[in-house]
Design a protein around this motif. Structure first.
Motif, PDB file in Angstrom:
ATOM      1  N   ALA A  26       1.200  -9.653  -2.044  1.00  0.00           N
ATOM      2  CA  ALA A  26       0.086  -8.714  -1.909  1.00  0.00           C
ATOM      3  C   ALA A  26      -0.063  -7.883  -3.182  1.00  0.00           C
ATOM      4  N   VAL A  27      -1.306  -7.643  -3.571  1.00  0.00           N
ATOM      5  CA  VAL A  27      -1.585  -6.849  -4.773  1.00  0.00           C
ATOM      6  C   VAL A  27      -2.707  -5.856  -4.466  1.00  0.00           C
ATOM      7  N   MET A  28      -2.681  -4.735  -5.155  1.00  0.00           N
ATOM      8  CA  MET A  28      -3.744  -3.745  -5.002  1.00  0.00           C
ATOM      9  C   MET A  28      -4.975  -4.186  -5.786  1.00  0.00           C
ATOM     10  N   THR A  35      -4.114   5.806   3.581  1.00  0.00           N
ATOM     11  CA  THR A  35      -3.353   4.586   3.838  1.00  0.00           C
ATOM     12  C   THR A  35      -4.186   3.593   4.645  1.00  0.00           C
ATOM     13  N   SER A  36      -4.866   4.078   5.676  1.00  0.00           N
ATOM     14  CA  SER A  36      -5.700   3.202   6.508  1.00  0.00           C
ATOM     15  C   SER A  36      -6.805   2.557   5.687  1.00  0.00           C
ATOM     16  N   TYR A  37      -7.454   3.371   4.838  1.00  0.00           N
ATOM     17  CA  TYR A  37      -8.539   2.833   4.008  1.00  0.00           C
ATOM     18  C   TYR A  37      -8.032   1.732   3.077  1.00  0.00           C
ATOM     19  N   HIS A  38      -6.943   2.002   2.371  1.00  0.00           N
ATOM     20  CA  HIS A  38      -6.455   1.036   1.391  1.00  0.00           C
ATOM     21  C   HIS A  38      -5.918  -0.230   2.049  1.00  0.00           C
ATOM     22  N   VAL A  58       0.829  -1.205   0.000  1.00  0.00           N
ATOM     23  CA  VAL A  58       0.000   0.000   0.000  1.00  0.00           C
ATOM     24  C   VAL A  58       0.865   1.256   0.000  1.00  0.00           C
ATOM     25  N   ILE A  59       1.873   1.285   0.860  1.00  0.00           N
ATOM     26  CA  ILE A  59       2.757   2.454   0.934  1.00  0.00           C
ATOM     27  C   ILE A  59       3.475   2.664  -0.394  1.00  0.00           C
TER      28      ILE A  59
END
Length: 213
Positions: free
Chosen positions: A99-101, A84-87, A55-56
């Motif tokens: 991990a993937v977006m 950042t918290s939401y994602h 995420v970052i």
């Protein structure tokens, strides 16, 4: 843990020597570094670390956009912190290969402004994307002069293109020319509206993936 209000450089965040500085409940705090032992992270902890890193890495290039248009800061939490918290909670997925977006769940901007209605995007020659939408000026806080915003991401290149003022809401069409190096690559596209000279924006709309010509 110690608190401090003033120092040579004021409050600080991060590691300095054998102490760590941070903000906690509105105060500057310092903590000593924990002693390293033979601690081994659990599989769940490793998974969470990988999600956070993903995420970052994804959001960092567009932090200026997030800090301008992602909702409203809450206490010590900046707009980018909230993004950042939401994602981390909603838009990153663990897979067997890492991990993937989840691009359809990515939110670039967030607010009470009216978003896009009837939005379309099509690729054209020479790395251009043509956008279309309905003029919904007058609905809610929407006005004709609201700025049309475009954010494009090329996953294979790990690069963004952003333009926060492509056209006005009443234009109903806009053309964006992407960098030459994005030609032939598939890109993810988000659009939104913002009100000029303010932080007021709409919730961004994911327009899907498209191959640049």
């Amino acid at each position: 843990m110690a608190t401090f209000e003033k120092g040579i450089l004021g409050g600080f965040s991060g590691k300095v020597g054998n102490v760590v500085g941070a903000r906690w409940r509105g105060k500057n705090v310092m903590r000593s570094l924990p002693q390293r032992g033979n601690y081994t992270a659990t599989a769940k902890q490793e998974e969470q670390r990988l999600k956070f890193k993903t995420v970052i890495g994804f959001l960092s290039p567009i932090v200026d956009v997030l800090n301008s248009y992602y909702g409203s800061a809450q206490g010590d939490k900046s707009r980018a912190n909230l993004a950042t918290s939401y994602h981390l909670k909603n838009a990153v997925l663990s897979t067997p290969t890492g991990a993937v977006m989840e691009y359809a769940k990515v939110v670039i901007s967030k607010g009470d402004l009216r978003g896009i209605d009837g939005g379309t995007v099509a690729a054209a020659a020479e790395q251009t994307l043509n956008f279309g939408w309905q003029d919904n000026s007058g609905q809610g806080k929407a006005t004709a002069t609201d700025a049309f915003m475009v954010v494009v991401y090329a996953p294979e290149l790990n690069l963004f293109y952003t333009n926060i003022a492509v056209a006005t809401r009443d234009a109903t069409t806009a053309t964006v020319t992407l960098p030459n190096f994005m030609a032939s690559f598939e890109v993810e596209v988000w659009v939104s509206f913002s009100k000029p000279e303010t932080n007021l924006a709409a919730i961004s709309t994911y327009m899907g993936a498209i191959t640049v010509l």
